[in-house]
Design a protein around this motif. Structure first.
Motif, short mmCIF file in Angstrom:
data_model
loop_
_atom_site.label_atom_id
_atom_site.label_comp_id
_atom_site.label_asym_id
_atom_site.label_seq_id
_atom_site.Cartn_x
_atom_site.Cartn_y
_atom_site.Cartn_z
N GLU A 116 -2.38 24.05 -10.42
CA GLU A 116 -1.00 23.80 -10.84
C GLU A 116 -0.01 24.19 -9.74
O GLU A 116 0.98 23.50 -9.51
CB GLU A 116 -0.74 24.62 -12.11
N GLN A 117 -0.30 25.27 -9.04
CA GLN A 117 0.59 25.74 -7.97
C GLN A 117 0.42 24.95 -6.68
O GLN A 117 1.27 25.05 -5.80
CB GLN A 117 0.33 27.23 -7.70
N GLY A 118 -0.68 24.22 -6.55
CA GLY A 118 -0.89 23.41 -5.35
C GLY A 118 -1.79 24.04 -4.31
O GLY A 118 -1.92 23.50 -3.21
N TRP A 119 -2.40 25.17 -4.62
CA TRP A 119 -3.29 25.81 -3.65
C TRP A 119 -4.63 25.10 -3.51
O TRP A 119 -5.21 25.09 -2.42
CB TRP A 119 -3.56 27.26 -4.05
N ILE A 120 -5.12 24.55 -4.60
CA ILE A 120 -6.44 23.91 -4.57
C ILE A 120 -6.39 22.57 -5.31
O ILE A 120 -5.44 22.29 -6.04
CB ILE A 120 -7.54 24.80 -5.21
N TYR A 121 -7.43 21.78 -5.08
CA TYR A 121 -7.64 20.57 -5.87
C TYR A 121 -9.12 20.50 -6.18
O TYR A 121 -9.94 21.13 -5.52
CB TYR A 121 -7.16 19.31 -5.13
N THR A 122 -9.47 19.77 -7.22
CA THR A 122 -10.86 19.70 -7.66
C THR A 122 -11.35 18.26 -7.58
O THR A 122 -10.63 17.33 -7.95
CB THR A 122 -10.99 20.23 -9.10
N VAL A 123 -12.56 18.12 -7.07
CA VAL A 123 -13.21 16.82 -7.00
C VAL A 123 -14.36 16.86 -8.01
O VAL A 123 -15.22 17.74 -7.94
CB VAL A 123 -13.76 16.54 -5.58
N ALA A 124 -14.35 15.91 -8.95
CA ALA A 124 -15.38 15.89 -9.99
C ALA A 124 -16.78 15.89 -9.38
O ALA A 124 -17.04 15.18 -8.40
CB ALA A 124 -15.19 14.66 -10.88
N GLN A 125 -17.65 16.68 -9.94
CA GLN A 125 -19.04 16.80 -9.52
C GLN A 125 -19.21 17.39 -8.12
O GLN A 125 -20.31 17.39 -7.59
CB GLN A 125 -19.77 15.44 -9.58
N ARG A 126 -18.13 17.86 -7.51
CA ARG A 126 -18.23 18.41 -6.15
C ARG A 126 -17.74 19.86 -6.08
O ARG A 126 -18.27 20.65 -5.34
CB ARG A 126 -17.43 17.58 -5.15
N GLY A 127 -16.66 20.16 -6.78
CA GLY A 127 -16.13 21.52 -6.73
C GLY A 127 -14.65 21.54 -6.41
O GLY A 127 -13.98 20.50 -6.42
N SER A 128 -14.14 22.72 -6.10
CA SER A 128 -12.73 22.90 -5.79
C SER A 128 -12.57 23.17 -4.30
O SER A 128 -13.39 23.86 -3.69
CB SER A 128 -12.14 24.06 -6.61
N TYR A 129 -11.49 22.62 -3.77
CA TYR A 129 -11.22 22.69 -2.33
C TYR A 129 -9.81 23.18 -2.09
O TYR A 129 -8.92 22.96 -2.91
CB TYR A 129 -11.39 21.30 -1.70
N VAL A 130 -9.60 23.79 -0.93
CA VAL A 130 -8.26 24.23 -0.54
C VAL A 130 -7.42 23.00 -0.20
O VAL A 130 -7.87 22.12 0.53
CB VAL A 130 -8.33 25.19 0.68
N SER A 131 -6.23 22.96 -0.76
CA SER A 131 -5.31 21.84 -0.49
C SER A 131 -4.86 21.87 0.96
O SER A 131 -4.85 22.93 1.60
CB SER A 131 -4.08 21.96 -1.38
N PRO A 132 -4.43 20.71 1.49
CA PRO A 132 -3.85 20.70 2.84
C PRO A 132 -2.61 21.60 2.86
O PRO A 132 -1.92 21.74 1.85
CB PRO A 132 -3.46 19.23 3.05
N LYS A 133 -2.32 22.20 4.00
CA LYS A 133 -1.21 23.17 4.10
C LYS A 133 0.11 22.63 3.58
O LYS A 133 0.88 23.37 2.96
CB LYS A 133 -1.05 23.62 5.56
N GLU A 134 0.38 21.35 3.78
CA GLU A 134 1.65 20.79 3.34
C GLU A 134 1.80 20.78 1.82
O GLU A 134 2.90 20.64 1.28
CB GLU A 134 1.90 19.40 3.92
N SER A 135 0.69 20.94 1.09
CA SER A 135 0.71 20.97 -0.36
C SER A 135 0.88 22.38 -0.94
O SER A 135 1.10 22.55 -2.13
CB SER A 135 -0.57 20.37 -0.95
N TRP A 136 0.76 23.39 -0.08
CA TRP A 136 0.86 24.77 -0.55
C TRP A 136 2.27 25.05 -1.06
O TRP A 136 3.25 24.51 -0.54
CB TRP A 136 0.53 25.73 0.57
N PRO A 137 2.37 25.93 -2.04
CA PRO A 137 3.71 26.29 -2.55
C PRO A 137 4.52 27.02 -1.46
O PRO A 137 3.94 27.70 -0.61
CB PRO A 137 3.43 27.22 -3.72
N GLN A 138 5.81 26.82 -1.50
CA GLN A 138 6.69 27.50 -0.54
C GLN A 138 6.92 28.93 -1.01
O GLN A 138 7.35 29.15 -2.12
CB GLN A 138 8.02 26.76 -0.40
N ALA A 139 6.66 29.88 -0.12
CA ALA A 139 6.79 31.30 -0.51
C ALA A 139 8.15 31.86 -0.22
O ALA A 139 8.89 31.51 0.58
CB ALA A 139 5.74 32.13 0.19
#
Length: 158
Positions: free
Chosen positions: A135-158
């Motif tokens: 939800e925050q944009g740190w990760i995304y999930t690929v069905a049957q593969r697992g969760s991956y780190v999102s590209p840096k541009e998708s990370w939430p602004q701190a």
């Protein structure tokens, strides 16, 4: 130590050992988790769970879901309330690891089972943490593969 050949069930022997340990502790003091008991005595999780259940039924300890097991009754304990839910603490920890570069963009992060073991929590707690990270944009999930780190541009602004 435990008498595996005796006439007393192992979980009752463990309950007696734990009973002796908690007798000198103040109300609200944490009790070892089922996983800790399992590891210390070399028993199955069910055996550890049954030993804890015996003490809970006797009113010597109580359990707060998501927080742990404590000495005494739930009304008399001075334990501090956890301010941040456990799943949020886990999500924050994983997000920090992503920021520090321990998990790289477009690369997998540990799976549910590994995180359950690492943080010693229920699978649902890990799932809630993963959902928050998505939800925050740190990760995304690929069905049957697992969760991956999102590209840096998708990370939430701190």
């Amino acid at each position: 130590m435990l008498d595996y050949d005796g006439d007393t069930h192992i979980y009752l022997q463990i309950a007696e050992i734990l009973r002796q340990r908690v007798s000198g502790l103040a109300s609200g003091h944490p009790v070892p988790s089922e996983a800790d008991i399992q590891q210390e005595f070399g028993v199955a999780r069910t055996t550890a769970r049954r030993a804890v259940h015996v003490l809970r039924e006797e009113g010597l300890i109580y359990t707060v879901q998501g927080e742990g097991t404590f000495v005494g009754g739930p009304d008399e304990a001075p334990r501090k309330q956890r301010k941040v839910p456990l799943y949020q603490q886990i999500a924050t920890d994983i997000a920090e690891q992503i920021k520090e570069g321990r998990f790289l963009p477009r690369r997998s992060i540990p799976g549910e089972s590994a995180l359950v073991e690492q943080y010693d929590v229920a699978r649902e707690t890990v799932r809630r943490a993963m959902a928050l990270l998505r939800e925050q944009g740190w990760i995304y999930t690929v069905a049957q593969r697992g969760s991956y780190v999102s590209p840096k541009e998708s990370w939430p602004q701190a």
